[in-house]
Design an enzyme around this catalytic site. Structure first.
Site, PDB file in Angstrom:
ATOM      1  N   GLY A 154       3.316   5.668  -3.124  1.00 52.09           N
ATOM      2  CA  GLY A 154       4.542   6.322  -3.566  1.00 52.09           C
ATOM      3  C   GLY A 154       4.634   6.411  -5.073  1.00 52.09           C
ATOM      4  O   GLY A 154       5.033   7.447  -5.631  1.00 52.09           O
ATOM      5  N   ALA A 174       0.826  -1.205   0.000  1.00 53.36           N
ATOM      6  CA  ALA A 174       0.000   0.000   0.000  1.00 53.36           C
ATOM      7  C   ALA A 174       0.862   1.257   0.000  1.00 53.36           C
ATOM      8  O   ALA A 174       0.557   2.239  -0.689  1.00 53.36           O
ATOM      9  CB  ALA A 174      -0.944  -0.007   1.201  1.00 53.36           C
ATOM     10  N   ASP A 175       1.934   1.246   0.783  1.00 60.11           N
ATOM     11  CA  ASP A 175       2.880   2.367   0.763  1.00 60.11           C
ATOM     12  C   ASP A 175       3.512   2.519  -0.618  1.00 60.11           C
ATOM     13  O   ASP A 175       3.662   3.645  -1.128  1.00 60.11           O
ATOM     14  CB  ASP A 175       3.996   2.139   1.786  1.00 60.11           C
ATOM     15  CG  ASP A 175       3.579   2.501   3.200  1.00 60.11           C
ATOM     16  OD1 ASP A 175       2.854   3.491   3.371  1.00 60.11           O
ATOM     17  OD2 ASP A 175       3.977   1.793   4.131  1.00 60.11           O
ATOM     18  N   ILE A 176       3.900   1.406  -1.219  1.00 62.10           N
ATOM     19  CA  ILE A 176       4.531   1.446  -2.538  1.00 62.10           C
ATOM     20  C   ILE A 176       3.549   1.977  -3.577  1.00 62.10           C
ATOM     21  O   ILE A 176       3.902   2.808  -4.424  1.00 62.10           O
ATOM     22  CB  ILE A 176       5.052   0.056  -2.929  1.00 62.10           C
ATOM     23  CG1 ILE A 176       6.192  -0.361  -1.995  1.00 62.10           C
ATOM     24  CG2 ILE A 176       5.520   0.031  -4.378  1.00 62.10           C
ATOM     25  CD1 ILE A 176       6.590  -1.815  -2.110  1.00 62.10           C
TER      26      ILE A 176
END
Length: 452
Positions: free
Chosen positions: A242, A237-239
């Site tokens: 980003g 989810a962070d990736i």
């Protein structure tokens, strides 16, 4: 057991040709290749020559403090990015901008810095997440609860092209760093806010971490084995957030070249993951049942997944149509009777009866090693892969053959690193050091006329 890495390190050498009048770069690239079972790194030299496009951003900038000589030839050279970042989403976004030549000034807490520096000590005493997402940046240490430090940051932002932040909801606005406040004095500034749920709606003030967004986005419901849902082993989810932020910043820079105006980008982790979840979302269209949990197997296509062999590991294989199924039966299994078996005459039936088919396939594979079976699949034109672990990825022959390894400096010393994926041919690869906390503070204060 993790393999030990024997590093044969030499000082990085750069060959710089005289300046030329047209856009271009001629450079010598130092790279790391993996050789041997325990990944001994060596540094062959190679050179490449081509023309590069130059991008013009209509703003005046202070000169970068420290970057590789080739950075000036990269697409985002001359672009200043100030980032109030932590964890993965913001740092991964800005590291990709830095890869393309942007000057990224990372704002960190004095002393401890980004909390993501301290989650593990796997890489020469440094955090594996941090060294992955923070090369080629400058670090300035500021306590933004102190008026003088906040004023210093605003002075730096005044000369920036892009401001990125992934702080807690509402934090940047409370400091006077929201887009609505900044745009009056800095109409060309692009502000990228990264949050869990976006700046509006009932969830706007909720804290969000990667696993929580995996849960909210439905990702956990489709990943894992029956009765055993599983999270992604990487911060997906962070990736996703980003990458979404990175893409939209590039688009905003191009748009500003046309209009001269900045903008606000409101990037939500949930919305970024929802985009990536659109296949299973549509699979349940109009109330249809969701894809079943299938572990490492495809939920709807079979055979498509891992199969044990007689030794040497597990192989992954897949086929997409009846032609490939016929080839697989004839040339790989050498069992033409399967083509007549009513349980397996279509993709849907093979998927329905996968337990029985898996037993038949693995019984045939039991007479072969993994390498022998991979060779047989390849000769037959059936898509295949080896199920690697991390040691296998470190030593992957394709990464070695394509010269994908290099090294970066860090507070813990030189460490191996993969070059940015998909870089345009002719662009020199930028792999500048990972900074220590506040490493560039004094130089930045002097450059921007900040009295301390």
């Amino acid at each position: 057991m993790r393999p030990r890495l024997s590093l044969a390190l030499r000082p990085v050498q750069t060959c710089i040709k005289p300046a030329i009048s047209r856009p271009g770069v001629v450079a010598s690239t130092n790279s790391l290749t993996l050789a041997g079972r325990y990944e001994r790194f060596i540094h062959p030299r190679s050179s490449l020559q081509s023309r590069c496009l130059s991008y013009s951003i209509p703003r005046q900038h202070a000169a970068p403090i420290a970057s590789s000589p080739q950075s000036k030839d990269l697409p985002l050279s001359g672009t200043i990015v100030v980032s109030l970042e932590q964890a993965i989403a913001g740092p991964f976004c800005t590291r990709q901008l830095a890869d393309l030549g942007a000057r990224v000034i990372k704002v960190e807490r004095p002393g401890t810095g980004d909390f993501n520096r301290h989650h593990d000590t796997r890489v020469a005493g440094q955090c594996s997440h941090f060294v992955w997402t923070n090369r080629s940046k400058e670090s300035v240490a500021l306590d933004l609860k102190q008026p003088d430090d906040l004023a210093a940051l605003k002075k730096i932002v005044a000369k920036a092209d892009v401001l990125v932040q992934n702080l807690a909801p509402g934090a940047s606005e409370r400091m006077g760093l929201g887009y609505e406040t900044l745009k009056e004095k800095h109409p060309g500034l692009i502000v990228c806010d990264i949050s869990g749920y976006g700046s509006t709606g009932p969830y706007r003030n909720k804290k969000a971490y990667d696993l929580l967004i995996q849960s909210e986005s439905g990702f956990l419901s489709i990943t894992g084995s029956p009765g055993l849902p599983a999270k992604s082993a990487i911060s997906i989810a962070d990736i996703a957030a980003g990458v979404t932020a990175y893409n939209n910043i590039l688009a905003a820079l191009l748009q500003r070249n046309k209009t001269g105006k900045g903008c606000r980008l409101d990037v939500s982790m949930l919305e970024s993951m929802a985009e990536w979840m659109t296949f299973p979302l549509y699979y349940t269209y109009d109330g249809a049942p969701p894809p079943p949990l299938a572990g490492a197997e495809h939920a709807a296509i079979y055979p498509y997944g891992p199969f044990d062999t007689g030794g040497g590991g597990t192989v992954m294989l897949g086929m997409q149509n009846e032609r490939e199924w016929g080839i697989f039966c004839n040339q790989v299994l050498q069992n033409t009777e399967l083509l007549k078996d009513e349980r397996f005459t279509s993709t849907a039936l093979r998927s329905k009866n996968r337990k029985e088919l898996k037993a038949i396939i693995e019984a045939a594979f039991a007479d072969f090693s993994a390498d022998d079976m991979l060779e047989r699949l390849q000769k037959a034109g059936i898509a295949n892969a080896k199920v690697n672990d991390m040691a296998g990825l470190w030593a992957h022959p394709q990464l070695k053959a394509r010269d994908r390894w290099t090294e970066v400096d860090s507070p813990g010393g030189m460490i191996p690193a993969l070059k940015p994926a998909g870089a345009a041919e002719g662009f020199e690869v930028r792999m500048d050091p990972i900074p220590s906390v506040g490493q560039h503070s004094d130089a930045i204060f002097k450059e921007f006329g900040i009295q301390r």
